[in-house]
Design a protein around this motif. Structure first.
Motif, short mmCIF file in Angstrom:
data_model
loop_
_atom_site.label_atom_id
_atom_site.label_comp_id
_atom_site.label_asym_id
_atom_site.label_seq_id
_atom_site.Cartn_x
_atom_site.Cartn_y
_atom_site.Cartn_z
N THR A 84 0.84 -1.20 0.00
CA THR A 84 0.00 0.00 0.00
C THR A 84 0.88 1.25 0.00
O THR A 84 2.10 1.18 0.20
N GLU A 85 0.24 2.38 -0.16
CA GLU A 85 0.98 3.65 -0.13
C GLU A 85 1.66 3.83 1.23
O GLU A 85 2.79 4.31 1.31
N ASP A 86 0.97 3.43 2.32
CA ASP A 86 1.55 3.54 3.66
C ASP A 86 2.83 2.72 3.78
O ASP A 86 3.80 3.14 4.41
N HIS A 88 4.87 1.87 1.30
CA HIS A 88 5.91 2.56 0.53
C HIS A 88 6.48 3.74 1.32
O HIS A 88 7.69 3.93 1.38
N ARG A 89 5.61 4.51 1.94
CA ARG A 89 6.08 5.69 2.70
C ARG A 89 6.95 5.26 3.87
O ARG A 89 7.99 5.86 4.15
N ALA A 90 6.50 4.19 4.58
CA ALA A 90 7.29 3.70 5.72
C ALA A 90 8.65 3.21 5.24
O ALA A 90 9.68 3.43 5.88
N GLU A 92 10.32 4.21 2.60
CA GLU A 92 11.16 5.35 2.23
C GLU A 92 11.74 6.01 3.48
O GLU A 92 12.91 6.40 3.51
N HIS A 93 10.91 6.11 4.53
CA HIS A 93 11.39 6.72 5.79
C HIS A 93 12.49 5.86 6.40
O HIS A 93 13.52 6.38 6.84
N GLU A 96 15.73 6.17 4.75
CA GLU A 96 16.36 7.46 5.04
C GLU A 96 17.14 7.40 6.36
O GLU A 96 18.24 7.94 6.46
N THR A 103 16.12 -1.35 -1.39
CA THR A 103 14.69 -1.14 -1.64
C THR A 103 13.83 -2.29 -1.10
O THR A 103 12.85 -2.06 -0.39
N GLY A 110 9.18 -1.82 6.10
CA GLY A 110 8.07 -0.86 6.10
C GLY A 110 6.74 -1.57 6.35
O GLY A 110 5.89 -1.08 7.11
N ILE A 114 4.19 -0.84 9.52
CA ILE A 114 2.77 -0.50 9.38
C ILE A 114 1.90 -1.54 10.10
O ILE A 114 0.93 -1.21 10.77
#
Lengths: 152, 79
Positions: A84-86, A88-90, A92-93, A96, A103, A110, A114
């Motif tokens: 999910t988008e969540d 992917h965002r987790a 990426e964070h 970082e 990846t 990630g 979540i």
């Protein structure tokens, strides 16, 4: 309180192959109430088995038996998570804040992060044989019943 | 600990207090028109149901070589 677990591909494969960490992974999943995995785990597992077969590490009978066992276990025991988008965002964070996290490792970490948020206050652990993923999981407070090899 | 008896109307007015007392181990019998009909007793946690172990498949042996996680690692780095 029961513990749910995110199972990544490196550990998932050990359930079907006789290797040095297979018993550790088997024990860890018996301790887990529910098992979760990204659908990506199934694809990575099948691709890795195909590579092992091409490398002649698995004969045809062993390859087909492992594929069959993977499919059966997946259907019976795994609660499938989607990218999910969540997630992917987790990912990426986490990439970082964790230099060196690649990846696919980041996507697995990630998804576990979540899952932990969704199931709170129930604890979530990450079962993996990948040090980078285990370090990323530990960095966000997830349990790691199989410690990184670097710590062993 | 003794069991106290209380009429339902009185119990309604004192429910929070009766629950706090139950948490400390006290039991209360609630009556309706003088007949005991219910007991307010301390909660007894139920043990978690024991889950049977998962059935695991027989594991397949590999010929000697790098571990499967090393092969997976190669695939993840696309080598």
């Amino acid at each position: 309180m029961s513990v749910s677990a995110y199972l990544d591909t490196s550990a998932f494969l050990k359930l079907f192959l006789e290797e040095s960490e297979s018993s550790l992974v088997a024990a860890a999943i018996q301790e887990s109430a529910e098992l979760f995995a990204l659908r990506l785990v199934l694809t990575e597992a099948r691709v890795t088995l195909a590579r092992l077969h091409r490398m002649n590490r698995l004969n045809r009978v062993g390859y087909l038996a492992a594929l069959d066992a993977v499919g059966t276990f997946w259907e019976r025991e795994i609660q499938v998570l989607e990218l999910t988008e969540d997630v992917h965002r987790a990912a990426e964070h986490l990439a970082e804040i964790q230099p060196g996290l690649r990846t696919l490792d980041a996507l697995h970490a990630g998804a576990a992060h979540i899952l932990c948020k969704d199931l709170r206050p129930e604890p979530v652990s990450v079962i993996s044989c990948d040090d980078r993923l285990l370090q990323a999981a530990a960095a966000v407070g997830l349990g790691t019943p199989i410690p990184p090899k670097a710590d062993a | 600990m003794t069991v106290r008896t209380i009429a339902i109307k009185e119990a309604k007015d004192q429910l929070a207090k009766l629950v706090r007392q139950a948490a400390k181990g006290a039991s209360t019998t609630i009556t309706v028109h003088g007949r005991p009909l219910a007991d307010l007793v301390p909660h007894v946690p139920q043990p978690e149901a024991v889950r049977p172990p998962r059935a695991l498949p027989p594991r397949v042996k590999l010929t000697p070589g790098p571990a499967s996680d090393a092969v997976l690692e190669d695939l993840r780095t696309d080598r």
